[in-house]
Design a protein around this motif. Structure first.
Motif, PDB file in Angstrom:
ATOM      1  N   GLU A  51      -5.868  34.314  -2.362  1.00 57.12           N
ATOM      2  CA  GLU A  51      -4.972  33.638  -3.303  1.00 57.12           C
ATOM      3  C   GLU A  51      -5.605  33.554  -4.690  1.00 57.12           C
ATOM      4  N   ASN A  52      -6.651  34.342  -4.912  1.00 55.87           N
ATOM      5  CA  ASN A  52      -7.367  34.379  -6.195  1.00 55.87           C
ATOM      6  C   ASN A  52      -7.995  33.041  -6.552  1.00 55.87           C
ATOM      7  N   GLN A  53      -8.450  32.330  -5.534  1.00 54.68           N
ATOM      8  CA  GLN A  53      -9.175  31.086  -5.748  1.00 54.68           C
ATOM      9  C   GLN A  53     -10.670  31.365  -5.687  1.00 54.68           C
ATOM     10  N   VAL A  54     -11.420  30.636  -6.507  1.00 57.04           N
ATOM     11  CA  VAL A  54     -12.852  30.875  -6.615  1.00 57.04           C
ATOM     12  C   VAL A  54     -13.595  29.550  -6.547  1.00 57.04           C
ATOM     13  N   LEU A  55     -14.683  29.527  -5.817  1.00 60.53           N
ATOM     14  CA  LEU A  55     -15.605  28.399  -5.803  1.00 60.53           C
ATOM     15  C   LEU A  55     -17.002  28.970  -5.999  1.00 60.53           C
ATOM     16  N   ALA A  56     -17.635  28.620  -7.102  1.00 56.05           N
ATOM     17  CA  ALA A  56     -19.000  29.061  -7.365  1.00 56.05           C
ATOM     18  C   ALA A  56     -19.784  27.875  -7.899  1.00 56.05           C
ATOM     19  N   THR A  57     -20.844  27.504  -7.209  1.00 62.85           N
ATOM     20  CA  THR A  57     -21.616  26.333  -7.619  1.00 62.85           C
ATOM     21  C   THR A  57     -23.096  26.570  -7.408  1.00 62.85           C
ATOM     22  N   MET A  58     -23.909  25.987  -8.290  1.00 66.32           N
ATOM     23  CA  MET A  58     -25.355  26.149  -8.204  1.00 66.32           C
ATOM     24  C   MET A  58     -26.050  24.844  -8.596  1.00 66.32           C
ATOM     25  N   PRO A  59     -26.283  23.941  -7.641  1.00 69.14           N
ATOM     26  CA  PRO A  59     -27.117  22.768  -7.919  1.00 69.14           C
ATOM     27  C   PRO A  59     -28.594  23.149  -7.864  1.00 69.14           C
ATOM     28  N   PHE A  60     -29.420  22.464  -8.654  1.00 70.10           N
ATOM     29  CA  PHE A  60     -30.824  22.841  -8.700  1.00 70.10           C
ATOM     30  C   PHE A  60     -31.714  21.646  -9.012  1.00 70.10           C
ATOM     31  N   ASN A  61     -32.930  21.692  -8.470  1.00 66.32           N
ATOM     32  CA  ASN A  61     -34.020  20.780  -8.777  1.00 66.32           C
ATOM     33  C   ASN A  61     -35.280  21.619  -8.907  1.00 66.32           C
ATOM     34  N   VAL A  62     -35.799  21.758 -10.107  1.00 67.91           N
ATOM     35  CA  VAL A  62     -36.957  22.617 -10.340  1.00 67.91           C
ATOM     36  C   VAL A  62     -38.043  21.806 -11.041  1.00 67.91           C
ATOM     37  N   PHE A  63     -39.245  21.798 -10.439  1.00 62.19           N
ATOM     38  CA  PHE A  63     -40.392  21.099 -11.007  1.00 62.19           C
ATOM     39  C   PHE A  63     -41.324  22.123 -11.658  1.00 62.19           C
ATOM     40  N   LEU A  64     -41.726  21.836 -12.908  1.00 57.72           N
ATOM     41  CA  LEU A  64     -42.536  22.770 -13.677  1.00 57.72           C
ATOM     42  C   LEU A  64     -43.810  22.092 -14.176  1.00 57.72           C
ATOM     43  N   ASN A  65     -44.795  22.914 -14.521  1.00 58.10           N
ATOM     44  CA  ASN A  65     -46.026  22.431 -15.145  1.00 58.10           C
ATOM     45  C   ASN A  65     -46.665  21.303 -14.335  1.00 58.10           C
ATOM     46  N   LYS A  66     -46.938  21.602 -13.057  1.00 52.07           N
ATOM     47  CA  LYS A  66     -47.569  20.635 -12.145  1.00 52.07           C
ATOM     48  C   LYS A  66     -46.769  19.337 -12.048  1.00 52.07           C
ATOM     49  N   ASP A  67     -45.465  19.480 -11.925  1.00 55.36           N
ATOM     50  CA  ASP A  67     -44.526  18.362 -11.741  1.00 55.36           C
ATOM     51  C   ASP A  67     -44.372  17.490 -12.981  1.00 55.36           C
ATOM     52  N   LYS A  68     -44.863  17.953 -14.125  1.00 56.45           N
ATOM     53  CA  LYS A  68     -44.713  17.153 -15.345  1.00 56.45           C
ATOM     54  C   LYS A  68     -43.302  17.256 -15.920  1.00 56.45           C
ATOM     55  N   HIS A  69     -42.590  18.334 -15.593  1.00 53.26           N
ATOM     56  CA  HIS A  69     -41.210  18.516 -16.036  1.00 53.26           C
ATOM     57  C   HIS A  69     -40.316  18.664 -14.811  1.00 53.26           C
ATOM     58  N   TRP A  70     -39.151  18.044 -14.846  1.00 53.51           N
ATOM     59  CA  TRP A  70     -38.182  18.102 -13.747  1.00 53.51           C
ATOM     60  C   TRP A  70     -36.848  18.558 -14.347  1.00 53.51           C
ATOM     61  N   LEU A  71     -36.434  19.759 -13.996  1.00 49.22           N
ATOM     62  CA  LEU A  71     -35.162  20.315 -14.449  1.00 49.22           C
ATOM     63  C   LEU A  71     -34.149  20.122 -13.328  1.00 49.22           C
ATOM     64  N   LYS A  72     -33.106  19.372 -13.581  1.00 46.79           N
ATOM     65  CA  LYS A  72     -32.200  18.924 -12.537  1.00 46.79           C
ATOM     66  C   LYS A  72     -30.766  19.029 -13.021  1.00 46.79           C
ATOM     67  N   GLY A  73     -29.850  19.507 -12.167  1.00 47.76           N
ATOM     68  CA  GLY A  73     -28.465  19.572 -12.582  1.00 47.76           C
ATOM     69  C   GLY A  73     -27.614  20.421 -11.668  1.00 47.76           C
ATOM     70  N   GLU A  74     -26.459  20.819 -12.200  1.00 46.87           N
ATOM     71  CA  GLU A  74     -25.525  21.662 -11.448  1.00 46.87           C
ATOM     72  C   GLU A  74     -24.665  22.444 -12.426  1.00 46.87           C
TER      73      GLU A  74
END
Length: 363
Positions: free
Chosen positions: A84-107
């Protein structure tokens, strides 16, 4: 069960089958001594709303530091397409960088999708709803910086865009005084903080977690609405006896100003107040208190019982209807080292119920 529930259900059921039969490709095998892994699975399903649908789901967990005590990062991705030409595309993420000093989080997500609208407020009829469709693009990014120990603080950017909206010409969305039925977008900038003392990111059993966020949306440049969105999320975990986990969660959200109906506080879903369709109850304020007890039956199989109380209101504190939910579930721990689990829950609310299958715990 809506499209996302059915799609995720098929995805996870196939994950169980593939894992149990040992037929995964080498790149998707999960070993106890590994600190990273990839799962890639096909999905195919059928429902009256979507006809035949098919797609793929994937999850990667990893560490960006060689330190074994570093926090595990994870990126998930689901892509579904229907005839029916319906689309679901999602990408949640939790990424820790620089020895856990930075936390990149979202969707980041994009849907072409049917939704159910029951109305606004606590006096809706769960047996009566209208279906509307819309293209929906969401981009949420939090860049958090570690300030001290397990305390993170940083900016948040949130963007929603609803377009190609189709509603029932005789329904409440078309005839009522409801904001958001025209193709428009919201853009919010603000800040978030997280104090994370959990012993595990995926399925915690000890410690506590505190998260808060304030976003200001403006009808200038990118956005079409002006309002404020804020929430507080507090959780506590403990193990009163061996092989038993208990979690408590308090969640409050307030929307101040004239927000479109899809950006109001939405009660329900697979994480808070399971048993209610997410957004069946929606308004400017919601408060939720829920608890869950999980008990290992075997090394990998876990039984769960949970319950919650929640309410919504147009004015802060003026709650008139208290809603309850409860349910039971099973988990299968596909990786005991990282405590990565497949979660299967059945929940009931007031004249409603829900069935949920997902990866890792609800909270």
């Amino acid at each position: 069960m809506n499209l996302s529930s059915k799609a995720i259900t098929l995805i996870i059921l196939q994950m169980i089958i593939l894992y149990a039969s040992g037929q995964q490709r080498d790149s998707t095998k999960l070993k106890e001594d590994k600190t990273s892994g990839i799962i890639v699975l096909p999905a195919i399903f059928f429902s009256p709303e979507t006809s035949l649908g098919f797609g793929v789901a994937g999850m990667r967990y990893f560490r960006t530091s060689s330190d074994s005590l570093a926090r595990p990062s994870n990126v998930q991705a689901v892509f579904i397409y229907t005839l029916e030409n319906q689309v679901l595309a999602t990408m949640p993420f939790n990424v820790f960088l620089n020895k856990d000093k930075h936390w990149l989080k979202g969707e980041w997500a994009y849907y072409i999708y049917p939704y159910q609208f029951y109305g606004v407020g606590s006096e809706v009829d769960l047996d009566t709803y209208e279906v509307y469709t819309a293209d929906f693009l969401r981009m949420e990014t939090n860049w958090l910086f570690k300030l001290h120990s397990d305390f993170y603080l940083g900016p948040t950017i949130f963007f929603d865009n609803y377009f190609n909206i189709e509603v029932d010409a005789n329904g409440e969305l078309a005839t009522g005084d409801i904001l958001g039925i025209e193709p428009q977008q919201v853009f919010g900038i603000g800040g978030s903080f997280i104090l994370d003392k959990r012993n595990n990111l995926f399925s915690p059993s000890d410690g506590y977690y505190l998260e808060g966020r304030v976003l200001q949306y403006e009808n200038r440049a990118i956005g079409d609405y002006s309002f404020t969105d804020m929430y507080i999320d507090a959780r506590k975990y403990f193990s009163p006896i061996d092989r038993t986990e208990v979690g408590l969660q308090f969640y409050h959200q307030s929307i101040l100003g004239d927000a479109p109906f899809y950006n109001l506080a939405l009660l329900g879903g697979g994480r808070r107040m399971r048993g209610y369709y997410q957004g069946a109850y929606r308004d400017h304020h919601q408060t939720i208190l829920q608890t869950e007890t999980r008990r290992y039956l075997t090394k990998r199989i876990i039984f769960s019982a949970f319950g919650g109380l929640g309410s919504i209101a147009e004015e802060f504190g003026s709650y008139e209807k208290l809603l309850g939910s409860y349910g039971v579930g099973l988990r299968y721990e596909i990786n005991s080292k990282e405590k990565i689990r497949i979660r299967v829950d059945y929940a009931r609310g007031a004249n409603t119920s829900g069935f949920y299958i997902n990866i890792n715990e609800a909270f």
